[in-house]
Design an enzyme around this catalytic site. Sequence first.
Site, PDB file in Angstrom:
ATOM      1  N   THR A 227       0.848  -1.185   0.000  1.00  0.00           N
ATOM      2  CA  THR A 227       0.000   0.000   0.000  1.00  0.00           C
ATOM      3  C   THR A 227       0.887   1.239   0.000  1.00  0.00           C
ATOM      4  O   THR A 227       1.933   1.262   0.669  1.00  0.00           O
ATOM      5  CB  THR A 227      -0.948   0.015   1.212  1.00  0.00           C
ATOM      6  N   HIS A 279       1.947 -11.694  14.100  1.00  0.00           N
ATOM      7  CA  HIS A 279       2.963 -12.261  14.992  1.00  0.00           C
ATOM      8  C   HIS A 279       2.658 -13.710  15.369  1.00  0.00           C
ATOM      9  O   HIS A 279       3.486 -14.393  15.972  1.00  0.00           O
ATOM     10  CB  HIS A 279       3.066 -11.405  16.251  1.00  0.00           C
TER      11      HIS A 279
END
Length: 308
Positions: A227, A279
């Site tokens: 992005t 994560h």
Amino acid sequence: ASPAVRRLLQEKGLDSAEAVTAITATGKGGRLTKADVEAHLAGADATKAASAPHPAPTAAPAPVPGPVPTAIGTAERAERREPMSKLRRRIAERLVAVKQETAMLTTFNEVDMSEIMALRARYKEPFAERYGVSLGFMSFFARAVAIGLAQFPELNAEIDGNDIVYRGAVNLGIAVSTDRGLVVPVIRDADLLSFAAIEGEVKRLGQAARDGTLELAALSGGTFTITNGGVFGSLLSTPILNPPQSGILGMHAIQRRPVAIGEAVEIRPMMYVALSYDHRIVDGSESVSFLVRVKQLLEDPARLMLEV
């Protein structure tokens, strides 16, 4: 009357027989009290004020001619209600799901864009003449990401139940802002495409997204997203994952600022880059190493050609 009342009558000039008889006495045995005198004085003052002539009202000053004041922003202040579009509702649902269902973290770095900008300036015109598309920054970032994902496949993977699915191909999502909201069309097999092919797909998909002609298939199957908030002037941001992907790279505005080059300080065109990752399947060391690898490839574009 008591001595105190007689003194008050004398002070007010009411000690004559005529004046005293005009005061109504309410004391015991017809005695005149101090309160009777004060009440009489108050009534006399009120009668005097009521009978006094009142001054004629003065006319208000004529207004000074000038510009007629106008209300600022009155049209915008009115409250209005509009139903959310299906696309906006879907975007909102996915963004909330990311926050609730992933362990998203973001790591940052910066890239010296000097070499890429020099390379673009040198070959921009012949590139456009040969391939019919402009040589933008996105193809450099796409190639760098594809090489980095080959070395750190966790960022090109997703969680499916209790399994981690490692994607073999790099299907690169490119976030595009439209009037209807943010959409992410996918460049299939971006790791196998040339610079010209990547730029061609970026142009084609971006135009289709803005025209509203994107097919549903073009929005699905992405494995990683890039992005670019820099087109709006963003200097730094935290991109949000595009589920079920485990990584997204945020590009930002290029800003000339002083940096240490060896023992000297030079003004270089610098860009902050941000990598958000899940994560749950990507460790901190892997995310940082991936971003450092992307930085190395971008700062030395020859590495993109040789993949070293």
